[in-house]
Design an enzyme around this catalytic site. Structure first.
Site, PDB file in Angstrom:
ATOM      1  N   ASP A   1       0.869  -1.572   0.108  1.00 17.24           N
ATOM      2  CA  ASP A   1       0.143   0.361   0.214  1.00 17.24           C
ATOM      3  C   ASP A   1       0.866   1.714   0.274  1.00 17.24           C
ATOM      4  O   ASP A   1       0.363   2.231  -0.495  1.00 17.24           O
ATOM      5  CB  ASP A   1      -0.957   0.203   1.245  1.00 17.24           C
ATOM      6  CG  ASP A   1      -1.671  -0.866   0.966  1.00 17.24           C
ATOM      7  OD1 ASP A   1      -2.306  -1.987  -0.014  1.00 17.24           O
ATOM      8  OD2 ASP A   1      -3.009  -1.003   1.998  1.00 17.24           O
TER       9      ASP A   1
ATOM     10  N   GLU B   1       1.271  -8.526  11.462  1.00 18.80           N
ATOM     11  CA  GLU B   1       0.995  -8.225  10.710  1.00 18.80           C
ATOM     12  C   GLU B   1       2.247  -8.234   9.933  1.00 18.80           C
ATOM     13  O   GLU B   1       2.245  -8.250   8.872  1.00 18.80           O
ATOM     14  CB  GLU B   1       0.024  -6.847  10.098  1.00 18.80           C
ATOM     15  CG  GLU B   1      -0.955  -6.175   8.880  1.00 18.80           C
ATOM     16  CD  GLU B   1      -1.644  -5.137   8.475  1.00 18.80           C
ATOM     17  OE1 GLU B   1      -1.422  -4.569   9.791  1.00 18.80           O
ATOM     18  OE2 GLU B   1      -1.686  -4.770   7.453  1.00 18.80           O
TER      19      GLU B   1
HETATM   20  C1  DGY Z   1      -6.153  -0.859   4.170  1.00 18.16           C
HETATM   21  O1  DGY Z   1      -6.749   0.067   4.652  1.00 18.16           O
HETATM   22  O2  DGY Z   1      -4.682  -0.023   4.690  1.00 18.16           O
HETATM   23  C2  DGY Z   1      -5.668  -1.656   3.431  1.00 18.16           C
HETATM   24  O3  DGY Z   1      -4.981  -2.461   3.393  1.00 18.16           O
HETATM   25  C3  DGY Z   1      -6.316  -1.355   2.436  1.00 18.16           C
HETATM   26  O4  DGY Z   1      -6.516  -2.805   1.362  1.00 18.16           O
END
Ligand code: DGY
Length: 437
Positions: free
Chosen positions: A171, A403
């Site tokens: 991201d 995570e």
């Molecule tokens: C977030 O909201 O960070 C998610 O990973 C988007 O997919």
């Protein structure tokens, strides 16, 4: 014994995150819906101990498919006030292509479904049952592959683009900073929810969120029409991780179609597309100086010359020949393989943009390690693959099922080097799968 304890904990996490409607949230609070590529990784975790849940996971994801084959990145099965931006922001109903009325986003995520189906086949004890499941689902997965080549490949190269950083899965990679520098996004008024669950220093910045929202607003203004997005989106990237995963899914689909018989036309189409993709991938995305695969910015017509964990993903789909793979693994070990680090940081630890605690700007991710582990084994780099696997297990065991994790070993002394969401589903699922190897 130690492995058994870890496996039971991982199973407990998956069962706790599983929802009545037949999907699994990535983790409580931070990600309270179904995410596309998470579901793929989660399904192979479940496949080892509860095949019905694994099948459900895939089925609920496929049920969200649009009439053009597209499968969205988040499926908002339920209401939740713990996540932003939710269904009222994304407004998938703007698209005339939506079939299922459950709201979703209008973007997608890396297409892991093909090779997850194949992995489920290999894990399954009851081959008859899993074959019936594959027969019932494979055409939808095939249509998803074809969607990309029909609608995301404007130059007809066999390389598909992503139009949003959230489609990459990585991201907030520092690579996107080059794109943000070309944009002037409005300053939106919004209330972040992610930073109420996780320390803000481990998440993207508000400035980045302005860009994220701006791209979605452009897509929404054109009802998520792909041709318009290709024309107008300031973010238009050919991503080596995304294209690798698509190619690997195609390769799995070919083998699965061969297994179930018939479908010669689909096998021929997949073979032709995959061959073309691999050719263009090697011609366009490899940087001879960096000795690594990079991202290509289609909007600004240039290679984004950075090394990240996505640079090594092509090993997974056997994209480089052995000589190039040797060179690539040289880069991997030079930059990411230092003994004082766990493998594999998500961004070049020798680069000034490296941020070891911040989401995709540096930390180690278990799903990228899983891809790397399998990729290295395919080229005979078994010792390095084993190190990637051992590192993954060790960081989970020390810190818990977070995570993402700090790559710097010194940060692990107090077992507090796990960041982001805790009891994270794909970390649990992939631990189960790695330990079964
Ligand atoms: C977030 O909201 O960070 C998610 O990973 C988007 O997919």
């Amino acid at each position: 014994m130690k492995d058994q304890k870890l496996i039971s904990k991982a199973r407990e996490i998956l069962n706790n995150n599983y929802q009545e409607k037949g999907f699994t949230i990535p983790c409580q609070g931070l990600y309270p819906f179904q995410w596309n590529w998470d579901s793929g990784f989660i399904a192979i975790g479940f496949a080892h101990f509860d095949m019905e849940k694994a099948k459900k996971e895939i089925k609920t994801l496929i049920d969200s498919q649009w009439s053009n084959g597209f499968i969205p990145h988040i499926i908002f099965h339920n209401e939740s006030d713990t996540y932003f931006p939710g269904p009222e922001f994304h407004q998938s109903s703007l698209s005339p292509l939506v079939v299922n009325k459950i709201p979703t986003t209008g973007m997608t995520q890396p297409h892991v479904l093909g090779f997850m189906l194949e992995r489920m086949y290999h894990i399954a004890e009851n081959k008859e049952d899993i074959t019936a499941f594959i027969k019932a689902t494979i055409d939808a997965v095939y249509e998803y592959s074809l969607y990309f080549y029909k609608h995301r490949d404007p130059l007809d190269e066999g390389l598909v683009y992503i139009y949003h950083n959230w489609e990459s899965g990585t991201d907030n990679s520092p690579i996107w900073d080059d794109v943000w520098n070309t944009m002037e996004s409005p300053k939106y008024k919004f209330e972040r929810r992610d930073t109420t669950h996780v320390d803000a220093s481990q998440r993207p910045s508000n400035e980045e969120y302005n860009h994220y929202l701006h791209i979605i607003e452009i897509a929404k203004a054109h009802h998520y029409n792909d041709e318009k997005i290709a024309e107008l989106s300031p973010f238009l990237i050919q991503d080596p991780l995304f294209n690798t995963v698509l190619i690997a899914s195609n390769q799995s689909l070919i083998r699965l179609y061969e297994l179930i018989g018939g479908n010669e036309d689909k096998i021929a189409t997949l073979k032709q597309l995959t061959e073309k993709s691999i050719q263009s991938f090697n011609d366009k995305l490899y940087d001879e100086e960096l000795k690594a695969y990079c991202h290509y910015d289609l909007r600004n017509k240039k290679l984004l010359r950075y090394v990240s964990s996505s640079s090594f993903a092509p090993l997974f789909a056997e994209i480089p020949d052995q000589k190039r793979a040797d060179e690539l693994v040289g880069t991997l070990m030079d930059k990411f393989g230092n003994e004082d680090q766990y493998m594999c940081a998500s961004f070049d630890p020798t680069h000034e943009r490296y941020k070891p605690k911040q989401y995709w700007r540096g930390p180690v991710w278990i799903n990228l390690n899983w891809l790397l582990y399998h990729g290295l084994n395919k080229y005979g780099y078994n010792a390095i693959a084993q190190r990637v696997k051992d590192d993954s297990i060790e960081i989970l065991e020390k810190n818990g099922f977070y995570e993402y994790f700090d790559a710097r070993k010194e940060e692990h002394q107090n077992n507090t080097a796990g960041y982001g969401g805790n009891n994270f589903s794909w970390s649990a699922a992939l631990l189960i799968d790695l330990l079964s190897e």
